[in-house]
Write a protein that holds these residues in place. Structure first.
Motif, PDB file in Angstrom:
ATOM      1  N   SER A  41       1.396   9.132  -5.616  1.00 28.05           N
ATOM      2  CA  SER A  41       0.400  10.024  -4.270  1.00 28.05           C
ATOM      3  C   SER A  41       1.751  10.456  -3.314  1.00 28.05           C
ATOM      4  O   SER A  41       1.612   9.859  -1.714  1.00 28.05           O
ATOM      5  N   GLY A  76       0.336   0.365  -4.077  1.00 28.07           N
ATOM      6  CA  GLY A  76      -1.262   1.052  -3.887  1.00 28.07           C
ATOM      7  C   GLY A  76      -2.296   0.660  -5.197  1.00 28.07           C
ATOM      8  O   GLY A  76      -1.511   0.168  -5.714  1.00 28.07           O
ATOM      9  N   GLN A  77      -2.436   2.160  -5.998  1.00 28.54           N
ATOM     10  CA  GLN A  77      -3.767   2.068  -6.248  1.00 28.54           C
ATOM     11  C   GLN A  77      -2.852   2.830  -7.623  1.00 28.54           C
ATOM     12  O   GLN A  77      -3.269   3.086  -8.764  1.00 28.54           O
ATOM     13  N   ASP A  78      -1.118   3.915  -7.402  1.00 28.90           N
ATOM     14  CA  ASP A  78      -0.865   4.227  -8.642  1.00 28.90           C
ATOM     15  C   ASP A  78      -0.252   3.268  -9.105  1.00 28.90           C
ATOM     16  O   ASP A  78       0.017   2.205  -9.151  1.00 28.90           O
ATOM     17  N   THR A  79      -0.453   3.523 -10.604  1.00 30.54           N
ATOM     18  CA  THR A  79       0.155   3.360 -12.273  1.00 30.54           C
ATOM     19  C   THR A  79       0.983   3.436 -13.446  1.00 30.54           C
ATOM     20  O   THR A  79       1.145   2.863 -14.054  1.00 30.54           O
ATOM     21  N   ASN A  87      -4.515  -6.754  -4.413  1.00 35.64           N
ATOM     22  CA  ASN A  87      -4.298  -6.053  -6.242  1.00 35.64           C
ATOM     23  C   ASN A  87      -3.778  -4.626  -6.250  1.00 35.64           C
ATOM     24  O   ASN A  87      -3.706  -3.944  -7.165  1.00 35.64           O
ATOM     25  N   ASN A  88      -2.703  -4.229  -5.434  1.00 36.59           N
ATOM     26  CA  ASN A  88      -2.036  -3.248  -5.030  1.00 36.59           C
ATOM     27  C   ASN A  88      -0.681  -3.469  -6.132  1.00 36.59           C
ATOM     28  O   ASN A  88       0.226  -4.740  -6.724  1.00 36.59           O
ATOM     29  N   ASN A  89      -0.037  -2.291  -6.537  1.00 39.46           N
ATOM     30  CA  ASN A  89       0.728  -2.064  -7.819  1.00 39.46           C
ATOM     31  C   ASN A  89       1.955  -3.051  -6.916  1.00 39.46           C
ATOM     32  O   ASN A  89       1.835  -2.349  -6.112  1.00 39.46           O
ATOM     33  N   ASP A 104       0.594  -0.954  -0.261  1.00 40.67           N
ATOM     34  CA  ASP A 104       0.040   0.260   0.003  1.00 40.67           C
ATOM     35  C   ASP A 104       1.159   1.273  -0.024  1.00 40.67           C
ATOM     36  O   ASP A 104       0.458   2.115  -0.012  1.00 40.67           O
TER      37      ASP A 104
END
Length: 536
Positions: A386, A412-415, A358-360, A302
């Motif tokens: 982030s 986290g969800q950062d792509t 599903n975090n990157n 995260d």
């Protein structure tokens, strides 16, 4: 996700449940004491390591996620790793060497030039070993070794550049009757060199005082625990250092070995050369586990550093508060053993496999050139939408186990990863932009084509020229929190430190030409200046 198909599970699989991630154990396939995860053959993939006094077993990870087992018989190790283990390629031949810290002395297992055999090297010195590390103490580009001594001043081994290690005692942990337990080499003050914290335990109050040895940038260290508010006789075996509030500097979790002298400590780095214990507001006052082992990774990806203390995961919330999990993944080594981007563990003959979410993520395998070959001591900084995270390359953060030398970032969800900056021990800084995520990158020192000469400028003034003992710097008002680095004409870093005023003592330099670089704490292209100067 790659599958581990080399092993057959020998028992009923249990599932550990927590809110963030779950773990599944399976047989590690080790024949001896399992010692952790580390890349033993220089391919960037973590392997499984298991040792005895007469054997080194390596399960080499393959690109497809399978493993190939190899067991090498060794000369009898005079000292088994009963207390500590560290691993690194200290002779730069491409294969990882081992340090065994036992109750009576230190043994090095030096890999040959194809990794098929090891030379046993034991000194006659009595060393009641505790935590041990590979680190470049004198920053000459060659890895040295450090070993905490339980009953005498600590010892270290300086590399002559040919892979031969010379024994020294004293100067870094000098209490006469020892008490030196858990050493961690880290850059707590952001001046781009490695300092060293020692967790202390046992005996009278003075023997138990924790220590922080501050690197002076010239090959010497000053013990400064008291002035930093880190001198504490709490009784501790080890600590875990990370940027737990993501504010750009390292904070310390110092795990108590007994509560007779107070509770665990969570020391916030105030950024001004002091620390403050913030355990009361951390959510950890109900955590009553004591253990020899304390380490830090981001297990749920995260982007917040977690703590594993006595095997229990304390999930970081990114603000110096934590959530205590019911998960215990053991006191083994840590790393991504199946290349799925999530940190796994090894403990008591079991692989503890992270079931992911599903975090990157993004992972860095550092390869030093001017610096030591593994980049140990390097600071890696990743910026994403982030914010910015920091990691360091360290060897020997566990006692009887060894963990990965790769640096691991949860996103986290950062792509995207906007930039990755590596501050190498040599003083070289590499900046990479827009690296692909959800993969491992092998980054070689100097390959970003960024060097000190790129920042030579006419508006950085120094005087007198030539310099004798002191160099005065001007026109740096636009650089916040400046750090100076001096390179010789070969590009080797010879001096560095915080520029607390505009004067630099250059009296130790020999006569000749040098380059002075001034940079902010966060190295950005518009925040760096350099100029040439002559020392008389």
């Amino acid at each position: 996700m790659k599958k581990l198909f080399f092993f057959t599970c020998l028992f009923a699989v249990a599932q550990y449940s927590v809110a963030q991630v779950t773990f599944t154990p399976q047989s590690a396939g080790t024949n001896y004491t399992d010692r952790g995860f580390v890349d033993m053959n220089g391919d960037g993939l973590d392997d499984i390591l298991s040792v005895s006094n007469t054997n080194i077993q390596v399960l080499y990870q393959q690109q497809d996620g399978s493993f190939i087992e190899s067991t090498v018989a060794t000369e009898f190790a005079d000292n088994s790793p009963s207390w500590s283990l560290a691993a690194a390629d200290y002779d730069r031949n491409g294969y990882t060497d081992l340090l065994y810290g036992g109750g009576s002395g230190v043994t090095f297992m030096r890999a040959n030039n194809d990794g098929t055999a090891y030379t046993e090297i034991s000194g006659p010195e009595y060393v009641f070993s505790q935590r041990s590390n590979f680190v470049d103490i004198n920053n000459d580009g060659h890895l040295d070794a450090y070993v905490c001594h339980d009953v005498e001043p600590s010892v270290f081994y300086i590399n002559d550049g040919q892979g031969n290690l010379e024994y020294f005692q004293g100067g870094l942990g000098d209490y006469p009757s020892g008490g030196h337990y858990g050493s961690v080499w880290l850059d707590f003050d952001n001046d781009r060199d490695v300092d060293m914290f020692i967790a202390k335990c046992g005996g009278e109050s003075e023997r138990r005082d924790n220590e922080m040895h501050v690197n002076n940038g010239d090959g010497t260290f000053t013990e400064s625990g008291a002035s930093l508010n880190l001198e504490d006789d709490m009784q501790t075996w080890s600590s875990a250092w990370a940027d737990y509030d993501n504010d750009g500097d390292l904070d310390g979790w110092i795990g108590a070995s007994t509560f007779s002298n107070g509770f665990h400590r969570l020391m916030r780095n105030n950024g001004n050369g002091t620390f403050t214990d913030v355990i009361d507001a951390s959510g950890l006052t109900g955590f009553n586990v004591t253990s020899i082992e304390n380490q830090t990774y981001d297990f749920d990806n995260d982007g917040n550093a977690d703590i594993v203390s006595g095997g229990v995961i304390l999930y970081g919330n990114g603000d110096l508060t934590f959530t205590i999990s019911s998960t215990n993944i053991g006191n083994g080594g840590f790393g991504d053993i199946n290349e799925d981007g999530f940190v796994d563990a090894i403990s008591n003959g079991q692989l503890i496999i992270n079931n992911t979410n599903n975090n990157n993520w993004l992972k860095i395998n550092t390869v030093g050139v001017e610096s030591n070959v593994g980049g140990i001591g390097a600071r890696v900084e990743l910026t994403s939408p982030s914010g910015t995270q920091i990691r360091e390359v360290r060897s020997g953060e566990g006692f009887r186990n060894m963990s990965t030398l790769n640096t691991h970032f949860g996103l986290g969800q950062d792509t995207e990863a906007t930039s990755v900056t590596i501050y190498w021990p040599s003083g070289i800084v590499d900046i990479y932009e827009d690296l692909d995520i959800n993969m491992t990158h092998k980054l070689v020192e100097g390959n970003s084509v960024l060097n000190t000469g790129d920042f030579l400028t006419s508006d950085l003034s120094v005087f007198p020229v030539p310099a004798l003992d002191n160099l005065t710097v001007s026109n740096i008002q636009d650089i916040e929190d400046p750090i100076y680095t001096v390179f010789d004409i070969t590009g080797r870093k010879v001096m560095h430190g915080r520029l607390l005023n505009k004067n630099i003592d250059v009296s130790q330099l020999t006569s000749g030409q040098y380059i002075l670089r001034i940079a902010g704490q966060r190295f950005r292209r518009n925040n760096v200046k350099a100029t040439k100067f002559t020392k008389r």
